[in-house]
Design an enzyme around this catalytic site. Structure first.
Site, PDB file in Angstrom:
ATOM      1  N   HIS A 307       0.857  -1.192   0.000  1.00  0.00           N
ATOM      2  CA  HIS A 307       0.000   0.000   0.000  1.00  0.00           C
ATOM      3  C   HIS A 307       0.886   1.232   0.000  1.00  0.00           C
ATOM      4  CE1 HIS A 307      -3.127   2.846   1.142  1.00  0.00           C
ATOM      5  NE2 HIS A 307      -3.968   1.936   0.717  1.00  0.00           N
ATOM      6  N   ASP A 367      -7.871  -5.535   0.328  1.00  0.00           N
ATOM      7  CA  ASP A 367      -8.396  -6.392  -0.728  1.00  0.00           C
ATOM      8  C   ASP A 367      -7.933  -7.834  -0.631  1.00  0.00           C
ATOM      9  OD1 ASP A 367      -9.947  -4.508  -2.006  1.00  0.00           O
ATOM     10  OD2 ASP A 367      -8.212  -3.640  -3.001  1.00  0.00           O
TER      11      ASP A 367
HETATM   12  N1  CMC Z   1       4.027  -7.586  -4.946  1.00  0.00           N
HETATM   13  C1  CMC Z   1       5.373  -7.601  -5.178  1.00  0.00           C
HETATM   14  N2  CMC Z   1       6.165  -6.501  -5.049  1.00  0.00           N
HETATM   15  C2  CMC Z   1       5.559  -5.360  -4.673  1.00  0.00           C
HETATM   16  C3  CMC Z   1       4.175  -5.283  -4.420  1.00  0.00           C
HETATM   17  C4  CMC Z   1       3.401  -6.453  -4.557  1.00  0.00           C
HETATM   18  N3  CMC Z   1       2.105  -6.437  -4.343  1.00  0.00           N
HETATM   19  N4  CMC Z   1       3.846  -4.004  -4.075  1.00  0.00           N
HETATM   20  C5  CMC Z   1       5.000  -3.307  -4.116  1.00  0.00           C
HETATM   21  N5  CMC Z   1       6.024  -4.128  -4.473  1.00  0.00           N
HETATM   22  C6  CMC Z   1       7.446  -3.761  -4.570  1.00  0.00           C
HETATM   23  C7  CMC Z   1       7.747  -2.995  -5.840  1.00  0.00           C
HETATM   24  O1  CMC Z   1       8.108  -3.857  -6.890  1.00  0.00           O
HETATM   25  C8  CMC Z   1       8.868  -2.091  -5.387  1.00  0.00           C
HETATM   26  O2  CMC Z   1      10.035  -2.882  -5.329  1.00  0.00           O
HETATM   27  P1  CMC Z   1      11.493  -2.198  -5.661  1.00  0.00           P
HETATM   28  O3  CMC Z   1      11.692  -1.163  -4.589  1.00  0.00           O
HETATM   29  O4  CMC Z   1      12.459  -3.324  -5.616  1.00  0.00           O
HETATM   30  O5  CMC Z   1      11.352  -1.598  -7.039  1.00  0.00           O
HETATM   31  C9  CMC Z   1       8.505  -1.750  -3.938  1.00  0.00           C
HETATM   32  O6  CMC Z   1       7.715  -2.866  -3.489  1.00  0.00           O
HETATM   33  C10 CMC Z   1       7.696  -0.451  -3.813  1.00  0.00           C
HETATM   34  O7  CMC Z   1       6.586  -0.536  -4.676  1.00  0.00           O
HETATM   35  P2  CMC Z   1       5.885   0.699  -5.374  1.00  0.00           P
HETATM   36  O8  CMC Z   1       5.225   0.215  -6.629  1.00  0.00           O
HETATM   37  O9  CMC Z   1       6.849   1.835  -5.477  1.00  0.00           O
HETATM   38  O10 CMC Z   1       4.795   1.069  -4.293  1.00  0.00           O
HETATM   39  P3  CMC Z   1       3.548   2.020  -4.522  1.00  0.00           P
HETATM   40  O11 CMC Z   1       3.299   2.699  -3.243  1.00  0.00           O
HETATM   41  O12 CMC Z   1       3.715   2.838  -5.729  1.00  0.00           O
HETATM   42  O13 CMC Z   1       2.357   0.960  -4.859  1.00  0.00           O
HETATM   43  C11 CMC Z   1       0.518  -0.464  -4.673  1.00  0.00           C
HETATM   44  C12 CMC Z   1       1.337   0.625  -3.991  1.00  0.00           C
HETATM   45  C13 CMC Z   1      -0.723  -0.758  -3.821  1.00  0.00           C
HETATM   46  C14 CMC Z   1       0.041   0.021  -6.053  1.00  0.00           C
HETATM   47  C15 CMC Z   1       1.388  -1.725  -4.837  1.00  0.00           C
HETATM   48  O14 CMC Z   1       1.807  -2.179  -3.565  1.00  0.00           O
HETATM   49  C16 CMC Z   1       0.662  -2.841  -5.591  1.00  0.00           C
HETATM   50  O15 CMC Z   1       0.697  -2.855  -6.831  1.00  0.00           O
HETATM   51  N6  CMC Z   1       0.008  -3.800  -4.858  1.00  0.00           N
HETATM   52  C17 CMC Z   1      -0.767  -4.828  -5.504  1.00  0.00           C
HETATM   53  C18 CMC Z   1      -2.135  -4.264  -5.921  1.00  0.00           C
HETATM   54  C19 CMC Z   1      -3.053  -4.060  -4.742  1.00  0.00           C
HETATM   55  O16 CMC Z   1      -3.195  -4.907  -3.884  1.00  0.00           O
HETATM   56  N7  CMC Z   1      -3.744  -2.899  -4.730  1.00  0.00           N
HETATM   57  C20 CMC Z   1      -4.742  -2.571  -3.717  1.00  0.00           C
HETATM   58  C21 CMC Z   1      -4.341  -1.401  -2.866  1.00  0.00           C
HETATM   59  S1  CMC Z   1      -5.348  -1.263  -1.386  1.00  0.00           S
HETATM   60  C22 CMC Z   1      -6.936  -0.935  -1.952  1.00  0.00           C
HETATM   61  C23 CMC Z   1      -7.071   0.446  -2.463  1.00  0.00           C
HETATM   62  O17 CMC Z   1      -6.914   1.397  -1.695  1.00  0.00           O
HETATM   63  O18 CMC Z   1      -7.364   0.584  -3.644  1.00  0.00           O
END
Ligand code: CMC
Length: 433
Positions: A307, A367
């Protein structure tokens, strides 16, 4: 003494003092508004990772401590003691209602839950297998064509009417989109049923069958709606605010929010989690799947994990996980959802012990477990994000109202760092290489 941060342009030696602003809770923010005027510069913050886009008194999240408050009330207390409609009232008005206020609010919501027959006819234009989120976005945007006489965004009574209309009609539109997919007859909302009971009735009633209401199922859906009602300046809410900042009508703004929610990185994750759990299929396949999501050459992510704000347990996930334990026994008499729940628990256990997830502070989000409850309620996967949208309507409209009522409201207009071609002269086609 007022706290400030000094920003100096080393090339000119010119400095400005940026005030530090403090809220009720949470990190202070640096007021950089003078930056462009005084130093001729902008801040660079793609995806708004460190930008507070507005002041808000609605929801507070402490991502490090796993705290979520609506108007100051902890989400745990609201999930246990409140109802979804009471939370809607709280988000919209800032205080919990008296009994009389609640009765009036509930009556208005029920009265406006029915759809204009013309709106119903919109559905006939959709493909028989259209995604229900497409129908929801289309029909909600279409509401602006029906209620334009009560859509003056600067009239407080019109704003309240739009809020009640949206909260009242959203479950009706959602249920209609579900029934359209199945080719079932539309079920009108009933005045004698509660908000959640009515939704179940509109979804599942069949003219040739008794439709018993299971109180456990009603409670489970009520909790789901409360947990999804608002979540600060997330992507869909920020979209609603940005659309609304141009003074667009609230139905169009909420339709824009629905479109943003649809993506799998946001509300679409609940659907994606179930698809993922089905793809894993068996606890023995989990280690290989974990390796897959850690592989930087593969775009697959562990859905329902991570998140932007929570770097600790998402408190909503903790509530849902407990609810899953309690409710599955009762709701899932056939045990159909149990294998999926077991895969989810084992996946969570393995991920939480894995260095990759620990280092990046990736925890289960709301989720991760919500789809399992929704499946146990008999709600098909395609409808999960629709349910999220029904719940989030309260937050979207409360945040939209707060923005319109802010005397400092301006159209949202981010800037950019231009990295394209430098200025050059047009070359006639015959002279191009
Ligand atoms: N699985 C594997 N790696 C992950 C994941 C994941 N679910 N989420 C983040 N990472 C890794 C990412 O690859 C990155 O690694 P590195 O630093 O080596 O490049 C690091 O963690 C930071 O990730 P980020 O993409 O910069 O984080 P963000 O804050 O931009 O993204 C997120 C947040 C929710 C989009 C992401 O965690 C994600 O895609 N999660 C899966 C989708 C999900 O469950 N979404 C629902 C969110 S909660 C409900 C809502 O509010 O909508």
């Amino acid at each position: 003494m007022n706290k400030t941060v000094t920003i100096t342009d080393n090339s000119t030696g010119k400095s400005i003092e940026c005030p530090i602003m403090e809220g009720t809770h949470g990190e202070p923010v640096i007021d950089t508004r003078a930056l462009s005027k005084e130093l001729g510069m902008f801040t660079f913050d793609p995806a708004f990772v460190t930008t507070a886009s507005c002041k808000s008194a609605i929801t507070f999240i402490d991502g490090d401590r796993g705290i979520l408050l609506h108007r100051g009330y902890p989400i745990e207390q609201l999930a246990e003691k409140s109802s979804y409609l009471e939370v809607c009232y709280l988000l919209l008005n800032g205080e919990l209602p008296t009994q009389q206020q609640m009765d009036t609010f509930t009556f208005s919501i029920r009265r406006l839950s029915i759809l204009h027959e013309g709106l119903l006819s919109f559905f006939n234009g959709f493909q028989h297998n259209a995604h229900p989120m497409a129908m929801l976005a289309g029909v909600v945007a279409g509401m602006s064509s029906y209620y334009h006489e009560e859509m003056d965004i600067y009239n407080p009574a019109h704003r309240d009417m739009c809020a009640i209309r949206l909260i009242g009609k959203m479950p009706t539109i959602a249920a209609k989109s579900f029934r359209y997919l199945l080719g079932r007859p539309y079920v009108y909302p009933q005045h004698n049923l509660g908000y959640v009971e009515n939704f179940f009735n509109m979804m599942f009633y069949l003219p040739n069958r008794e439709m018993p209401m299971n109180p456990t199922a009603v409670k489970a859906l009520e909790i789901m709606l409360i947990l999804h009602a608002d979540h600060e300046q997330n992507a869909s809410t920020s979209t609603v605010r940005l659309a609304g900042s141009s003074q667009a009508n609230p139905y169009a703004c909420v339709a824009a929010g629905i479109a943003t929610l649809w993506g799998p990185a946001h509300g679409g994750a609940n659907e994606a989690v179930i698809n993922m759990l089905q793809e894993i299929g068996d606890v023995k396949n989990i280690p290989a799947y974990i390796e897959l999501v850690k592989d930087k050459n593969n775009p697959t992510r562990l859905m329902g994990f991570g998140h932007r704000v929570y770097k600790n347990f998402d408190p909503r996930a903790t509530i849902i996980r407990t609810a899953c334990h309690q409710l599955l026994g009762e709701l899932d008499a056939s045990g159909e959802q149990q294998p999926m729940f077991e895969i989810a628990m084992e996946l969570e256990r393995i991920a939480l012990e894995d260095e990759y997830f620990i280092e990046r502070k990736l925890y289960p989000n709301v989720d991760f477990y919500s789809g399992i409850i929704l499946s146990a309620l008999g709600i098909p996967t395609k409808m999960f994000t629709v349910l999220f949208a029904v719940a989030r309507t309260a937050g979207w409209i409360a945040q939209w109202k707060e923005m319109i009522e802010d005397p400092d409201m301006k159209i949202g207009r981010p800037r950019q760092l231009y990295i394209g071609a430098a200025q050059r002269d047009y070359v006639p086609v015959a002279q191009r290489l």
